[in-house]
Design a protein around this motif. Structure first.
Motif, PDB file in Angstrom:
ATOM      1  N   GLU A 315       0.812  -1.213   0.000  1.00 49.58           N
ATOM      2  CA  GLU A 315       0.000   0.000   0.000  1.00 49.58           C
ATOM      3  C   GLU A 315       0.851   1.272   0.000  1.00 49.58           C
ATOM      4  OE1 GLU A 315      -3.224   0.109   2.857  1.00 49.58           O
ATOM      5  OE2 GLU A 315      -3.128  -2.066   3.099  1.00 49.58           O
ATOM      6  N   ILE A 316       2.160   1.112   0.071  1.00 47.91           N
ATOM      7  CA  ILE A 316       3.026   2.283   0.256  1.00 47.91           C
ATOM      8  C   ILE A 316       3.016   3.193  -0.966  1.00 47.91           C
ATOM      9  CG2 ILE A 316       5.470   2.946   0.389  1.00 47.91           C
ATOM     10  CD1 ILE A 316       5.815   0.826   2.534  1.00 47.91           C
ATOM     11  N   ARG A 317       3.000   2.628  -2.185  1.00 45.43           N
ATOM     12  CA  ARG A 317       3.056   3.478  -3.373  1.00 45.43           C
ATOM     13  C   ARG A 317       1.849   4.411  -3.444  1.00 45.43           C
ATOM     14  NH1 ARG A 317       3.384   0.004  -8.163  1.00 45.43           N
ATOM     15  NH2 ARG A 317       5.468  -0.430  -7.356  1.00 45.43           N
ATOM     16  N   ASP A 318       0.661   3.881  -3.160  1.00 39.38           N
ATOM     17  CA  ASP A 318      -0.537   4.724  -3.162  1.00 39.38           C
ATOM     18  C   ASP A 318      -0.431   5.820  -2.106  1.00 39.38           C
ATOM     19  OD1 ASP A 318      -1.697   3.328  -5.211  1.00 39.38           O
ATOM     20  OD2 ASP A 318      -2.941   2.065  -3.919  1.00 39.38           O
ATOM     21  N   THR A 319       0.129   5.474  -0.947  1.00 40.47           N
ATOM     22  CA  THR A 319       0.291   6.453   0.125  1.00 40.47           C
ATOM     23  C   THR A 319       1.263   7.554  -0.289  1.00 40.47           C
ATOM     24  OG1 THR A 319      -0.133   4.728   1.766  1.00 40.47           O
ATOM     25  CG2 THR A 319       0.915   6.749   2.558  1.00 40.47           C
ATOM     26  N   ILE A 320       2.337   7.175  -0.980  1.00 46.09           N
ATOM     27  CA  ILE A 320       3.299   8.155  -1.485  1.00 46.09           C
ATOM     28  C   ILE A 320       2.608   9.140  -2.420  1.00 46.09           C
ATOM     29  CG2 ILE A 320       5.281   8.436  -3.035  1.00 46.09           C
ATOM     30  CD1 ILE A 320       6.421   5.845  -1.875  1.00 46.09           C
ATOM     31  N   GLU A 321       1.811   8.619  -3.359  1.00 46.19           N
ATOM     32  CA  GLU A 321       1.159   9.481  -4.338  1.00 46.19           C
ATOM     33  C   GLU A 321       0.137  10.411  -3.683  1.00 46.19           C
ATOM     34  OE1 GLU A 321      -0.349   6.985  -7.467  1.00 46.19           O
ATOM     35  OE2 GLU A 321       1.621   6.901  -8.453  1.00 46.19           O
ATOM     36  N   LYS A 322      -0.603   9.893  -2.717  1.00 38.28           N
ATOM     37  CA  LYS A 322      -1.617  10.710  -2.047  1.00 38.28           C
ATOM     38  C   LYS A 322      -0.982  11.788  -1.171  1.00 38.28           C
ATOM     39  CE  LYS A 322      -5.057   6.987  -1.972  1.00 38.28           C
ATOM     40  NZ  LYS A 322      -5.757   5.986  -1.120  1.00 38.28           N
ATOM     41  N   GLY A 323       0.251  11.551  -0.714  1.00 41.11           N
ATOM     42  CA  GLY A 323       0.905  12.510   0.177  1.00 41.11           C
ATOM     43  C   GLY A 323       1.724  13.560  -0.537  1.00 41.11           C
ATOM     44  N   ARG A 324       1.629  13.609  -1.884  1.00 40.05           N
ATOM     45  CA  ARG A 324       2.509  14.510  -2.625  1.00 40.05           C
ATOM     46  C   ARG A 324       2.285  15.983  -2.269  1.00 40.05           C
ATOM     47  NH1 ARG A 324       3.739  15.042  -9.165  1.00 40.05           N
ATOM     48  NH2 ARG A 324       5.927  15.585  -8.831  1.00 40.05           N
ATOM     49  N   TYR A 326       0.868  17.424   0.383  1.00 38.61           N
ATOM     50  CA  TYR A 326       1.079  17.834   1.771  1.00 38.61           C
ATOM     51  C   TYR A 326       2.485  17.493   2.269  1.00 38.61           C
ATOM     52  CZ  TYR A 326       0.059  18.732   6.683  1.00 38.61           C
ATOM     53  OH  TYR A 326       0.074  19.235   7.957  1.00 38.61           O
ATOM     54  N   TYR A 327       2.970  16.278   1.955  1.00 40.23           N
ATOM     55  CA  TYR A 327       4.256  15.820   2.495  1.00 40.23           C
ATOM     56  C   TYR A 327       5.412  15.955   1.499  1.00 40.23           C
ATOM     57  CZ  TYR A 327       1.461  13.785   6.248  1.00 40.23           C
ATOM     58  OH  TYR A 327       0.601  13.609   7.303  1.00 40.23           O
ATOM     59  N   LYS A 328       5.108  16.289   0.236  1.00 41.25           N
ATOM     60  CA  LYS A 328       6.117  16.422  -0.818  1.00 41.25           C
ATOM     61  C   LYS A 328       6.728  15.088  -1.223  1.00 41.25           C
ATOM     62  CE  LYS A 328       5.329  20.768  -0.435  1.00 41.25           C
ATOM     63  NZ  LYS A 328       4.303  21.371  -1.337  1.00 41.25           N
ATOM     64  N   SER A 329       6.037  13.997  -0.945  1.00 45.14           N
ATOM     65  CA  SER A 329       6.473  12.691  -1.448  1.00 45.14           C
ATOM     66  C   SER A 329       6.063  12.585  -2.921  1.00 45.14           C
ATOM     67  CB  SER A 329       5.835  11.566  -0.632  1.00 45.14           C
ATOM     68  OG  SER A 329       4.413  11.643  -0.699  1.00 45.14           O
ATOM     69  N   GLN A 330       6.620  11.596  -3.624  1.00 47.44           N
ATOM     70  CA  GLN A 330       6.237  11.409  -5.026  1.00 47.44           C
ATOM     71  C   GLN A 330       6.610  10.012  -5.482  1.00 47.44           C
ATOM     72  OE1 GLN A 330       8.541  14.579  -6.881  1.00 47.44           O
ATOM     73  NE2 GLN A 330      10.226  13.175  -7.342  1.00 47.44           N
ATOM     74  N   SER A 331       5.775   9.453  -6.339  1.00 54.77           N
ATOM     75  CA  SER A 331       6.080   8.152  -6.934  1.00 54.77           C
ATOM     76  C   SER A 331       6.916   8.362  -8.190  1.00 54.77           C
ATOM     77  CB  SER A 331       4.787   7.409  -7.282  1.00 54.77           C
ATOM     78  OG  SER A 331       4.123   8.078  -8.357  1.00 54.77           O
ATOM     79  N   PHE A 332       7.491   7.267  -8.691  1.00 55.72           N
ATOM     80  CA  PHE A 332       8.237   7.359  -9.942  1.00 55.72           C
ATOM     81  C   PHE A 332       7.354   7.907 -11.060  1.00 55.72           C
ATOM     82  CE2 PHE A 332      11.578   4.251  -8.480  1.00 55.72           C
ATOM     83  CZ  PHE A 332      12.648   5.078  -8.740  1.00 55.72           C
ATOM     84  N   ASP A 333       6.130   7.365 -11.171  1.00 57.31           N
ATOM     85  CA  ASP A 333       5.283   7.753 -12.290  1.00 57.31           C
ATOM     86  C   ASP A 333       4.876   9.216 -12.204  1.00 57.31           C
ATOM     87  OD1 ASP A 333       5.600   5.191 -13.108  1.00 57.31           O
ATOM     88  OD2 ASP A 333       3.518   4.578 -12.864  1.00 57.31           O
ATOM     89  N   GLN A 334       4.674   9.741 -11.006  1.00 57.67           N
ATOM     90  CA  GLN A 334       4.370  11.160 -10.861  1.00 57.67           C
ATOM     91  C   GLN A 334       5.535  12.022 -11.341  1.00 57.67           C
ATOM     92  OE1 GLN A 334       3.337  11.085  -6.644  1.00 57.67           O
ATOM     93  NE2 GLN A 334       1.212  11.614  -7.116  1.00 57.67           N
TER      94      GLN A 334
END
Length: 393
Positions: A315-324, A326-334
């Motif tokens: 579930e971590i990848r979805d969490t990364i994308e949703k947190g972009r 507010y938290y400045k995280s990002q997935s590879f695809d983003q």
């Protein structure tokens, strides 16, 4: 039978001089690696592609001579261990990390170019969250990716930022040392495995008694090093290290899986507590024949901590994308979508390096539809302004 002793007085350094010519050619062409293999032609990696550099064969005898010319007294160590790492200073502006190893046809050499100038976060155009990581006072930050994906460059930029902005004691344990840092705001002690210390584990254990604020471990290669790194992060130090993993999910799985089943819950608990972030990298060829780093960035949040504890890494990848936002995280695809949208890489390259090519294609098609809508006729734009029939559901 290999003669282990090297009489330096009998070496002509003819082969080394020949290789220096190829290294100069590599530098002039902006290449990253030179491959020299016994009983084969000499090749180079330029913009990610292996190309021939010579039409002649580099013989077994020439390869053995070159290894003696480069290693001298360390040749015995090479014969005993069958592989060896070193740094070769080409001139004042160029250095190479060199790995020499035995293979079926004799010695092989891989020269990796090391920039002399220490990179900065701004010059590398890294996401701003990378700078935020440098402000952490304790915990674990990991940089991951395949060999040659720029992990050492990212770590060097992080250390450089800390060196400029803070007053800390930094100990680096590397194999070998690539970027050389000069003391600025910080005291920086750089140790090379094989030259300044016997092993990562031994140096890391000793570092805990050397009053460090920050410890950089070149690579977490084994269980002992991972255990010590987790312990150091848990006892009030900021630990930076690398793993050869492709993304954040695999990184967490790799760390946990290296321990026996009965210890994995304990390791998950420890990792969830100390982890601050994971930066995973892929180098993508650009339109102008260079390469750009696409980054997946995990920022540890209460949700991420819970997912690690509960073994819900999927579930971590979805969490990364949703947190972009507010938290400045990002997935590879983003990030790859951003790079494509900026005109830096082609559509085919974006698809090739994406985690999910089909999902990225949908985003690209959506962007194309929006752009077509925005560039439509004046009559259609007028209708849209008047809230006419072009309202999209």
């Amino acid at each position: 039978m290999i003669e282990n002793e090297v009489d330096v007085s009998k070496l002509t350094f003819e082969q080394l001089e020949k290789i220096r010519g190829y290294l100069k050619k590599l530098i002039d062409n902006g290449g990253s690696d030179l491959h020299v293999k016994a009983n084969s032609g000499i090749r180079a990696r330029i913009n990610g592609t292996i190309i021939p550099f010579s039409g002649s064969i580099f013989s077994y005898e020439d390869a053995m001579t070159l290894s003696k010319e480069m290693l001298r007294s360390r040749f015995i160590e090479f014969v005993d261990n069958k592989e060896i790492d070193l740094v070769y200073q080409f001139d004042e502006l160029n250095r190479f990390r060199v790995n020499i190893f035995f293979q079926t046809d004799g010695p092989s050499f891989v020269f990796r170019a090391i920039p002399m100038q220490v990179p900065t976060i701004d010059a590398m155009n890294y996401p701003e969250i990378i700078r935020e990581f440098t402000k952490e006072s304790r915990g674990l930050i990991l940089v991951t990716g395949a060999t040659g994906s720029g992990k050492s460059t990212t770590l060097a930029a992080i250390i450089n930022e800390i060196n400029i902005t803070q007053k800390k004691h930094i100990i680096t344990i590397e194999d070998p040392i690539e970027f050389v840092h000069k003391d600025r705001g910080c005291i920086i002690n750089q140790r090379s495995v094989g030259q300044d210390t016997i092993s990562f584990g031994r140096a890391l254990r000793a570092a805990l008694r050397e009053d460090p604020d920050i410890i950089l471990v070149g690579e977490m290669r084994d269980r002992e090093t991972i255990e010590l790194a987790l312990h150091a992060a848990d006892t009030g130090h900021l630990v930076l290290s690398t793993l050869h993993t492709i993304d954040t999910k695999e990184t967490i799985n790799r760390i946990v899986a290296i321990f026996p089943n009965e210890e994995q819950n304990r390791v998950r608990f420890s990792l969830a507590g100390v982890l601050k972030g994971i930066i995973s990298q892929r180098l993508i060829p650009t339109i102008d024949d260079r390469r750009v780093a696409a980054m997946e960035i995990l920022v540890k949040t209460p949700t991420v901590e819970k997912l690690i504890l509960e073994n819900r890494d999927y579930e971590i990848r979805d969490t990364i994308e949703k947190g972009r936002e507010y938290y400045k995280s990002q997935s590879f695809d983003q990030h790859i979508f951003d790079i494509y949208n900026q005109g830096i890489i082609t559509r085919d390259r974006a698809r090739e390096y994406a985690t999910s090519a089909s999902n990225l294609e949908l985003k690209i098609n959506g962007l194309k539809s929006i752009n077509m809508s925005e560039s439509s006729s004046p009559q259609r734009n007028q209708s849209k302004n008047n809230e006419d029939v072009f309202d999209l559901k």
